[in-house]
Design a protein around this motif. Structure first.
Motif, PDB file in Angstrom:
ATOM      1  N   THR A  10       0.895  -1.043   0.146  1.00 11.22           N
ATOM      2  CA  THR A  10       0.038   0.096   0.014  1.00 11.22           C
ATOM      3  C   THR A  10       0.939   1.269  -0.124  1.00 11.22           C
ATOM      4  O   THR A  10       2.149   1.187  -0.115  1.00 11.22           O
ATOM      5  N   ALA A  11       0.380   2.406  -0.006  1.00 11.20           N
ATOM      6  CA  ALA A  11       1.056   3.532  -0.030  1.00 11.20           C
ATOM      7  C   ALA A  11       2.160   3.634   1.292  1.00 11.20           C
ATOM      8  O   ALA A  11       3.291   4.045   1.034  1.00 11.20           O
ATOM      9  N   ARG A  12       1.750   3.062   2.460  1.00 11.63           N
ATOM     10  CA  ARG A  12       2.798   3.073   3.729  1.00 11.63           C
ATOM     11  C   ARG A  12       3.070   1.872   4.195  1.00 11.63           C
ATOM     12  O   ARG A  12       3.991   1.782   5.018  1.00 11.63           O
ATOM     13  N   LEU A  13       2.385   0.643   3.726  1.00 13.05           N
ATOM     14  CA  LEU A  13       2.460  -0.623   4.271  1.00 13.05           C
ATOM     15  C   LEU A  13       3.107  -1.840   3.203  1.00 13.05           C
ATOM     16  O   LEU A  13       2.856  -1.779   2.068  1.00 13.05           O
ATOM     17  N   LEU A  69      -0.470 -12.367   7.389  1.00 12.03           N
ATOM     18  CA  LEU A  69       0.606 -11.568   6.942  1.00 12.03           C
ATOM     19  C   LEU A  69       1.116 -10.562   7.862  1.00 12.03           C
ATOM     20  O   LEU A  69       0.518  -9.727   8.697  1.00 12.03           O
ATOM     21  N   ALA A  70       2.555 -10.760   8.016  1.00 14.19           N
ATOM     22  CA  ALA A  70       3.288  -9.505   8.875  1.00 14.19           C
ATOM     23  C   ALA A  70       2.877  -8.243   8.181  1.00 14.19           C
ATOM     24  O   ALA A  70       3.091  -8.237   6.935  1.00 14.19           O
ATOM     25  N   VAL A  71       2.849  -7.069   8.925  1.00 14.66           N
ATOM     26  CA  VAL A  71       2.859  -5.803   8.269  1.00 14.66           C
ATOM     27  C   VAL A  71       3.944  -4.883   8.881  1.00 14.66           C
ATOM     28  O   VAL A  71       4.250  -4.868   9.979  1.00 14.66           O
ATOM     29  N   ASP A  72       4.623  -4.549   7.897  1.00 12.72           N
ATOM     30  CA  ASP A  72       5.788  -3.626   8.082  1.00 12.72           C
ATOM     31  C   ASP A  72       5.531  -2.370   7.539  1.00 12.72           C
ATOM     32  O   ASP A  72       4.879  -2.063   6.306  1.00 12.72           O
ATOM     33  N   ARG A  73       5.938  -1.294   8.208  1.00 14.25           N
ATOM     34  CA  ARG A  73       5.913   0.128   7.868  1.00 14.25           C
ATOM     35  C   ARG A  73       7.079   0.523   6.680  1.00 14.25           C
ATOM     36  O   ARG A  73       8.113   0.191   6.863  1.00 14.25           O
ATOM     37  N   ILE A  74       6.777   0.900   5.425  1.00 18.08           N
ATOM     38  CA  ILE A  74       7.481   0.904   4.467  1.00 18.08           C
ATOM     39  C   ILE A  74       8.905   2.090   5.067  1.00 18.08           C
ATOM     40  O   ILE A  74       9.794   2.015   4.521  1.00 18.08           O
ATOM     41  N   SER A  75       8.027   3.207   5.358  1.00 14.94           N
ATOM     42  CA  SER A  75       9.264   4.205   5.849  1.00 14.94           C
ATOM     43  C   SER A  75      10.310   4.009   6.563  1.00 14.94           C
ATOM     44  O   SER A  75      11.732   4.452   6.497  1.00 14.94           O
ATOM     45  N   ASP A  76      10.258   2.785   7.404  1.00 17.04           N
ATOM     46  CA  ASP A  76      11.376   2.531   8.324  1.00 17.04           C
ATOM     47  C   ASP A  76      11.501   0.934   8.454  1.00 17.04           C
ATOM     48  O   ASP A  76      12.542   0.446   9.078  1.00 17.04           O
ATOM     49  N   GLY A  77      10.770   0.146   7.788  1.00 18.78           N
ATOM     50  CA  GLY A  77      10.769  -1.207   7.706  1.00 18.78           C
ATOM     51  C   GLY A  77      10.452  -1.918   9.123  1.00 18.78           C
ATOM     52  O   GLY A  77      10.613  -3.261   9.177  1.00 18.78           O
ATOM     53  N   ALA A  78       9.700  -0.983   9.913  1.00 20.18           N
ATOM     54  CA  ALA A  78       9.384  -1.610  11.045  1.00 20.18           C
ATOM     55  C   ALA A  78       8.269  -2.604  11.104  1.00 20.18           C
ATOM     56  O   ALA A  78       7.358  -2.244  10.444  1.00 20.18           O
ATOM     57  N   PHE A  79       8.157  -3.778  11.792  1.00 24.06           N
ATOM     58  CA  PHE A  79       7.252  -4.712  11.892  1.00 24.06           C
ATOM     59  C   PHE A  79       6.242  -4.113  12.929  1.00 24.06           C
ATOM     60  O   PHE A  79       6.607  -3.532  14.037  1.00 24.06           O
TER      61      PHE A  79
END
Length: 190
Positions: A10-13, A69-79
């Motif tokens: 997605t845009a952020r994830l 599904l694991a969800v990671d934030r794209i901006s910093d790769g954080a789970f």
């Protein structure tokens, strides 16, 4: 029949299959008593639970009963949490939605964004007719997520959970294919 677990963006994830390296992050999430205060099971106290959870995710995919599904934030790769569909029944064209996110991820729209992506994939790929979800009646934030996604509250399961001696009710939500279509753009799997 196996069900390949997708990777969605997605845009952020980024939503992706769990791997063994997620065990520590997953344990941190599911051992947090505050995060799990409305959950239907007590917080984890044994790190091995995270390894069993990851194994169960793989088993779900192999058996074709769902996808977590694991969800990671794209901006910093954080789970930041996970989102999943379980109890997929191809005969009834139905499944159940669930999700869990770290407290620091609350209030940013991540649960809604992740679930929207997963639902888009599922309605398209699995040809679902119905998705069901449940939320503890005290968990107003989770109810709000479901309602933003178009779920309709269909009823209350009275005293359906007892966790650590505390009895609670759950709301049952449903989302039908005809309600979903045209509401959101599908998210392509990569």
């Amino acid at each position: 029949m196996s069900l390949p677990t997708p990777t969605l963006h997605t845009a952020r994830l980024r939503l992706r299959p769990f791997d063994d390296a997620d065990a520590n992050d997953l344990f941190a999430l599911h051992s947090d008593a505050y995060v799990l205060r409305y959950w239907d099971a007590p917080p984890w106290s044994d790190r091995a639970r995270s390894e069993r959870f990851i194994a169960a995710c793989r088993q779900m995919a192999e058996e074709g009963t769902g996808a977590r599904l694991a969800v990671d934030r794209i901006s910093d790769g954080a789970f930041i949490g996970w989102c999943g569909l379980s109890q997929w029944n191809p005969d009834y064209r139905s499944a159940s939605l669930g999700y869990c996110f770290h407290e620091a991820a609350w209030g940013h729209g991540y649960a809604t964004e992740a679930a929207r992506a997963l639902l888009g994939w599922a309605f398209d790929t699995l040809d679902l007719n119905r998705v069901q979800a449940e939320a503890d009646t005290r968990n107003v934030a989770s109810a709000r997520v479901l309602e933003k996604l178009g779920f309709v509250r269909e009823g209350t399961l009275r005293e359906d959970c007892v966790v650590n001696g505390e009895v609670s009710d759950s709301w049952v939500y449903g989302l039908l294919r005809r309600e979903w279509l045209g509401q959101f753009e599908p998210v392509p799997a990569r």
